[in-house]
Design an enzyme around this catalytic site. Structure first.
Site, PDB file in Angstrom:
ATOM      1  N   ASP A  40      10.213  10.778  10.731  1.00 49.24           N
ATOM      2  CA  ASP A  40      10.885  12.816  10.027  1.00 49.24           C
ATOM      3  C   ASP A  40      12.106  12.425   9.861  1.00 49.24           C
ATOM      4  O   ASP A  40      12.992  13.352   9.364  1.00 49.24           O
ATOM      5  CB  ASP A  40      10.240  14.156  10.440  1.00 49.24           C
ATOM      6  N   PHE A  96      14.370  10.315   1.580  1.00 50.27           N
ATOM      7  CA  PHE A  96      15.848   9.538   1.610  1.00 50.27           C
ATOM      8  C   PHE A  96      15.808   9.983   0.518  1.00 50.27           C
ATOM      9  O   PHE A  96      17.478   9.220  -0.297  1.00 50.27           O
ATOM     10  CB  PHE A  96      14.824   8.089   0.953  1.00 50.27           C
ATOM     11  N   ARG A  97      15.550  11.515  -0.241  1.00 58.02           N
ATOM     12  CA  ARG A  97      16.493  11.985  -0.858  1.00 58.02           C
ATOM     13  C   ARG A  97      16.596  11.758  -2.423  1.00 58.02           C
ATOM     14  O   ARG A  97      17.627  12.705  -2.877  1.00 58.02           O
ATOM     15  CB  ARG A  97      17.738  12.939  -0.251  1.00 58.02           C
ATOM     16  N   HIS A 155       3.955  15.331  12.949  1.00 54.15           N
ATOM     17  CA  HIS A 155       4.930  16.197  13.395  1.00 54.15           C
ATOM     18  C   HIS A 155       4.118  17.256  14.844  1.00 54.15           C
ATOM     19  O   HIS A 155       4.982  18.637  14.536  1.00 54.15           O
ATOM     20  CB  HIS A 155       6.577  16.453  13.345  1.00 54.15           C
ATOM     21  N   HIS A 175      20.769  15.036   6.072  1.00 54.94           N
ATOM     22  CA  HIS A 175      21.856  15.992   5.518  1.00 54.94           C
ATOM     23  C   HIS A 175      23.373  15.904   6.238  1.00 54.94           C
ATOM     24  O   HIS A 175      23.222  15.598   7.150  1.00 54.94           O
ATOM     25  CB  HIS A 175      21.612  17.553   6.325  1.00 54.94           C
ATOM     26  N   HIS A 234       6.506   8.769   7.392  1.00 53.46           N
ATOM     27  CA  HIS A 234       7.514   9.903   6.806  1.00 53.46           C
ATOM     28  C   HIS A 234       9.071  10.199   7.310  1.00 53.46           C
ATOM     29  O   HIS A 234       9.351  10.314   7.780  1.00 53.46           O
ATOM     30  CB  HIS A 234       7.044  11.166   8.006  1.00 53.46           C
ATOM     31  N   ASN A 256       9.593  16.160  -1.805  1.00 51.68           N
ATOM     32  CA  ASN A 256      10.167  17.355  -2.001  1.00 51.68           C
ATOM     33  C   ASN A 256      12.299  16.986  -1.956  1.00 51.68           C
ATOM     34  O   ASN A 256      12.229  17.413  -1.826  1.00 51.68           O
ATOM     35  CB  ASN A 256      10.554  18.211  -0.413  1.00 51.68           C
TER      36      ASN A 256
END
Ligand SMILES: [Zn+2]
Length: 427
Positions: free
Chosen positions: A295, A58-59, A225, A299, A55, A89
Site C-alpha cells: 500500500d 504511484f501518484r 490491508h 506524501h 497495491h 485514485n
C-alpha cells in the site's frame, strides 16, 4: 541461450546449487551444471523470485510532486519488486477507458518495472464495467473514503461484483464502511483519535457486506490491508475466491508505541493496537493471510508536517517491504516459504501473470540476495520521491541485483536499464 545465472536457486520449495538458463526473458531450464556463456556466478548467494506488489499508489498522473512512475518504479526495483499494480485514485481517477489508456501510456514511458493498472468502480460507472475490462488488470472498490478516492455505496456492491465477476478479473476492496466512518467522524489530534474515528467496527461491517454480496461468485476478490482483530474474525472463514492481504506497517507498528512524528503514521485503515497487530501475525504464521502488499502511498514531508487533522493519510513502502520481511523472518517466526508465497506466488496467481516463481516457462524475474548482509533502512538510500520512510532504522536485507525478464535491472546500487523498460502485463 541469452544468460546463465549460477547460485543457490530457490526452486520447488528448496534450495539447490545450480544454473538458471534464460532465453528471451523466460526461464527455459534449471540445470545442476552448465558451462556455456554468458555466465554469471553469484557463488553462495541466494536466487529468489522477485516480489510482486499488487497495491501501490504511484501518484501519476496528478500528484507527481509526491511520486511518479519513474521514481516509484525505481524504488520497486531496488526493493526486489519486478511488477507493481497501480491504484486508480490518481488525478484523473481511472474510471474510464480514456483515463486508463492515458495512465498506461505514462507508465510505459516511465516505468523501470513491469506494471498493471486497476480501474476504479464508482456509483457512476457501475453497470458499464465490462467496457473497462480490456484496459485494466482488475478493479478497485473503496467502500469508505480515503485519499482522493471514490466511494462505492454498499447498495451497489452486489451489482458491481456481479459485473466484475463476469470479467473474470480480480476485484480489490478497501474494506472500511463509509456510513460507519461518517458516524465516528470528528476532530483528530493524534493517532489514537484517528483510530477511534476509523473504528474496527467499520472494517467488520465492510467485510460482512463483502461476504454477503459475493455469494455464489467465483472470480477473485481481494480484501486489501486487513487491520483489525474483529475484521480477522469475520473473514477468517471465507470462500476460496476471497483473499486477504496485510501490509508491513500494520504488522510492525502499534498505536501506543508511536509517540513522535505521528502524522507520518497516519494511514487508512489506521495503525491499531498491539492486540490487532499480534492477530495479523497469527494470521501470517498460520497461513490464514494470503498476500503481503505495501500500500505504498507517499506524501511529501511538507504535506505530512502539518497539524494532525489536516495531514493526509498514507505512507511509502514499496522499496522496504521485501528487504524488511527477509530480515525479519527469524524474529517474527515465519519462514521463507510463507514469505515467497505471500509476496510472489499468490499475487502472480491472482493477477494471472507468468511471474512469482522460479520455474521453467515463467518470466526470469528474480533477485540475488546475501542473507548475511543486514543493514538499517535509511531514507537517504531509498528512491521514492517523498524522501522519508516510516521504517527508518529497521534492519533489512536488500537485493544486490534485481532481474526482470532476464535483464539485470539493478546491480550494486545502480539502475542498468532505461526508463520505460517496464512493460504492461496481463491485458
Ligand atoms: Zn491503497
Amino acid at each position: 541461450m541469452d544468460l546463465i545465472v549460477e547460485g543457490k536457486i530457490y526452486h520447488n520449495g528448496a534450495f539447490e546449487q545450480g544454473c538458471l538458463v534464460i532465453e528471451q526473458g523466460k526461464i527455459v531450464a534449471i540445470k545442476k551444471t552448465l558451462t556455456a556463456e554468458p555466465h554469471l556466478d553469484v557463488g553462495n548467494h541466494l536466487i529468489l523470485p522477485a516480489g510482486i506488489d499488487l497495491h501501490v499508489h504511484f501518484r501519476d498522473p496528478g500528484f507527481t510532486h509526491k511520486e511518479d512512475f519513474s521514481t516509484g518504479s525505481q524504488a520497486a526495483a531496488f526493493g526486489g519488486i519486478s511488477c507493481v499494480f497501480d491504484m486508480p485514485n490518481t488525478q484523473p481517477q481511472t474510471t474510464s477507458k480514456q483515463t486508463l489508456k492515458e495512465k498506461a501510456q505514462i507508465a510505459s514511458e516511465k516505468s523501470y518495472v513491469d506494471f498493471g493498472l486497476y480501474a476504479a468502480v464508482s456509483d457512476e460507472n457501475v453497470g458499464r464495467l465490462a467496457d473497462l475490462s480490456p484496459f485494466c488488470n482488475g478493479f478497485k472498490i473503496f467502500l469508505g473514503g480515503s485519499t482522493n478516492s471514490l466511494e462505492l455505496s454498499t447498495k451497489n456492491l452486489r451489482l458491481a461484483l456481479l459485473e466484475t465477476n463476469r470479467t473474470k478479473k480480480i476485484t480489490l476492496i478497501h474494506a472500511e464502511d463509509g456510513p460507519c466512518l461518517k458516524l465516528h467522524e470528528g476532530q483528530e489530534n493524534n493517532l489514537v483519535d484517528h483510530l477511534r474515528c476509523r473504528s474496527a467496527e467499520c472494517e467488520e461491517t465492510a467485510l460482512r457486506a463483502i461476504l454477503n454480496n459475493s455469494r455464489g461468485l467465483s472470480s477473485p476478490i481481494h480484501v486489501c490491508h486487513l487491520s483489525s482483530c474483529e475484521g480477522f474474525e469475520v473473514i477468517r472463514k471465507r470462500p476460496s475466491n476471497i483473499s486477504v492481504g496485510v501490509t508491513p506497517h500494520h504488522l510492525y507498528f502499534d498505536v501506543h508505541t508511536l509517540n513522535t512524528k505521528q502524522t507520518f503514521y497516519k494511514v487508512n485503515p489506521p495503525i491499531r493496537s498491539s492486540f490487532d497487530r499480534d492477530t495479523l501475525w497469527y494470521g501470517v504464521q498460520n497461513k490464514l493471510i494470503d498476500i503481503f502488499e505495501s500500500d505504498h502511498a507517499p506524501h511529501t514531508e511538507e504535506e505530512k508536517n502539518v497539524n494532525f487533522d489536516s495531514a493526509p493519510s498514507g505512507l511509502p513502502g514499496v522499496e522496504t517491504q521485501y528487504p524488511l520481511l527477509l530480515s525479519a523472518m527469524k524474529k517474527d517466526h515465519f519462514n521463507l516459504d510463507t514469505l515467497l508465497a505471500l509476496l510472489c506466488e499468490r499475487p502472480a496467481q491472482l493477477l494471472s501473470i507468468p511471474k512469482g516463481k522460479i520455474e521453467v516457462g515463467r518470466d526470469a524475474d528474480f533477485i540475488i540476495v546475501d542473507m548475511k548482509k543486514t543493514e538499517p533502512i535509511t531514507a537517504e538510500k531509498l528512491h521514492s520521491k517523498c524522501g522519508w520512510t516510516p521504517f527508518e532504522g529497521f534492519p533489512a536485507i536488500f537485493p544486490s541485483m534485481t532481474f526482470i525478464r532476464g535483464e539485470k535491472v539493478i546491480d550494486d546500487h545502480q539502475i542498468l536499464v532505461k526508463k520505460g523498460f517496464g512493460s504492461s502485463v496481463g491485458v
